[in-house]
Design an enzyme around this catalytic site. Structure first.
Site, PDB file in Angstrom:
ATOM      1  N   ASP A  87      -8.932  -2.188  -8.123  1.00  0.00           N
ATOM      2  CA  ASP A  87      -8.786  -1.141  -7.097  1.00  0.00           C
ATOM      3  C   ASP A  87     -10.061  -0.899  -6.291  1.00  0.00           C
ATOM      4  O   ASP A  87     -10.236   0.181  -5.716  1.00  0.00           O
ATOM      5  CB  ASP A  87      -8.342   0.180  -7.754  1.00  0.00           C
ATOM      6  CG  ASP A  87      -6.913   0.097  -8.240  1.00  0.00           C
ATOM      7  OD1 ASP A  87      -6.059  -0.353  -7.469  1.00  0.00           O
ATOM      8  OD2 ASP A  87      -6.661   0.478  -9.402  1.00  0.00           O
ATOM      9  N   ASP A 148      -0.031  -3.804  -6.200  1.00  0.00           N
ATOM     10  CA  ASP A 148      -0.908  -2.799  -5.588  1.00  0.00           C
ATOM     11  C   ASP A 148      -2.156  -3.450  -4.972  1.00  0.00           C
ATOM     12  O   ASP A 148      -2.753  -2.930  -4.039  1.00  0.00           O
ATOM     13  CB  ASP A 148      -1.378  -1.770  -6.626  1.00  0.00           C
ATOM     14  CG  ASP A 148      -0.294  -1.280  -7.564  1.00  0.00           C
ATOM     15  OD1 ASP A 148       0.663  -2.034  -7.818  1.00  0.00           O
ATOM     16  OD2 ASP A 148      -0.405  -0.157  -8.074  1.00  0.00           O
TER      17      ASP A 148
HETATM   18  N1  GLY Z   1      -2.316   1.734  -7.869  1.00  0.00           N
HETATM   19  C1  GLY Z   1      -1.816   2.585  -8.878  1.00  0.00           C
HETATM   20  C2  GLY Z   1      -0.658   3.382  -8.447  1.00  0.00           C
HETATM   21  O1  GLY Z   1      -0.126   3.189  -7.359  1.00  0.00           O
HETATM   22  O2  GLY Z   1      -0.256   4.235  -9.210  1.00  0.00           O
END
Ligand code: GLY
Length: 372
Positions: A87, A148
């Site tokens: 992330d 994601d």
């Molecule tokens: N990237 C983690 C979520 O969307 O919860």
């Protein structure tokens, strides 16, 4: 209506600067944001909201608060605080890269490039994917890629533009290609994650983390795919990414209930009290705006995307936002992790961020910080 919603959001954000101080909001518990010291995957969204409010208004109070968050992100990278995950783009695109875009601050640019290096090191040659969580060799997650991550690729594409170093570009397109191949299914729905044998690179199968079942479609995962592929198209001009973004968007929109805001998973049995994920709809709205910016006026899908965007945003503002209420958050009824009973019906800072980004893009053409 968009303008009033933005003004309401900016007023709340200004109050939150005082409330939060140097800490960062994550998700709410009993309507109050849980705060942390910049050690979660979500911290960039607060930075991004502050930059958006500054860009919209020119009010230096937002800028000063945003700059402070970037200092915190510098400390985070120096100490490598909770950065063993994919992330990195969510964190640094919306904080230091935003500062670079708005202020041409050299230190912010350097910091963002450092962050791109952290993300680059997560590429696993054998299976050709960016590892979602944990360190290389992690018993449970060493072979896992995640949908994601598509929103973290702009950091790599941007680093390539800045440096001409092809490693960033190659890893970004490899991850996008592998995502198309393994995470997007034949009917344009998606897996949340996909697992490889880390040692051999053998593709093993799709698996969920926050969705209903391994084979279901987690609404937020689909939303990350829509926006992420639209951005991958912007950076590469590869029509396959544009096509994938369109197909995933059509799937998402076809699954919406009457009020045009998604339930948390498209395969869950809907009954009284089934949770929504307003954040998935906010991400999709922002993603549709990006996607539509690449479509000709006579594109056959354009009118329907635009119609649904307006319906969803109207519903979010009228029935999900806190406009006119005293509240910390902007968007109610997001869900973080329903099966884990973690914030299943709460404010989520990323829901607030994408809601504001979409509103500002619609009202004033302010597009966020995923590209220059
Ligand atoms: N990237 C983690 C979520 O969307 O919860």
């Amino acid at each position: 209506m968009w303008k009033s919603a933005i003004e309401d959001a900016m007023e709340k954000t200004k109050k939150n600067i005082q409330r939060f101080g140097v800490r960062f909001p994550h998700v709410s518990v009993n309507d109050k944001y849980e705060l942390n010291d910049n050690e979660d995957w979500t911290n960039g969204f607060w930075s991004g909201m502050l930059w958006l409010c500054y860009e919209y208004s020119g009010d230096e109070a937002y800028r000063d608060a945003a700059r402070l968050t970037v200092k915190s992100f510098k400390h985070r990278i120096e100490e490598h605080i909770v950065l063993d995950h994919h992330d990195i783009g969510f964190l640094y695109t919306l904080s230091s890269q935003a500062q670079w875009i708005l202020e041409r601050d050299e230190e912010a640019r350097e910091l963002t490039l450092q962050a791109a290096d952290v993300l680059l090191r997560r590429f696993r040659e054998k299976g050709q994917y960016i590892q979602a969580w944990g360190q290389a060799g992690d018993e449970k997650h060493g072979g896992r890629m995640i949908i994601d991550c598509l929103l973290n690729l702009p950091l790599l594409f941007w680093a390539y533009q800045q440096t001409d170093d092809e490693r960033y570009y190659k890893v970004a397109i490899k991850q996008a290609d592998q995502s198309r191949r393994y995470l997007v299914r034949g009917d344009d729905s998606s897996y949340h994650t996909f697992v490889f044998n880390e040692e051999t690179g053998e593709a093993l199968g799709g698996a969920t983390h926050q969705g209903y079942t391994n084979g279901s479609t987690w609404a937020r995962g689909q939303a990350w795919g829509i926006y992420g592929f639209a951005l991958a198209y912007r950076y590469t001009g590869n029509k396959a990414y544009l096509d994938t973004a369109k197909r995933m968007a059509a799937y998402f929109l076809s699954k919406l209930p009457e009020d045009d805001v998604a339930y948390w998973d498209f395969d869950v049995q809907v009954e009284e009290g089934t949770y929504r994920d307003s954040s998935a709809s906010a991400i999709t709205a922002a993603g549709l705006l990006e996607l539509m910016s690449h479509l000709d006026d006579n594109d056959p899908d354009r009118a329907e995307f635009e119609r649904k965007l307006n319906l969803s945003m109207t519903s979010l503002v009228r029935h999900y936002s806190t406009m006119g209420e005293e509240a910390e958050g902007l968007l109610k009824h997001g869900s973080y992790y329903v099966r884990g009973n973690t914030a299943p019906d709460d404010f989520m800072i990323w829901g607030d961020y994408f809601y504001l980004e979409a509103l500002m893009r619609m009202e004033k053409g302010i597009k966020g910080y995923w590209y220059e």
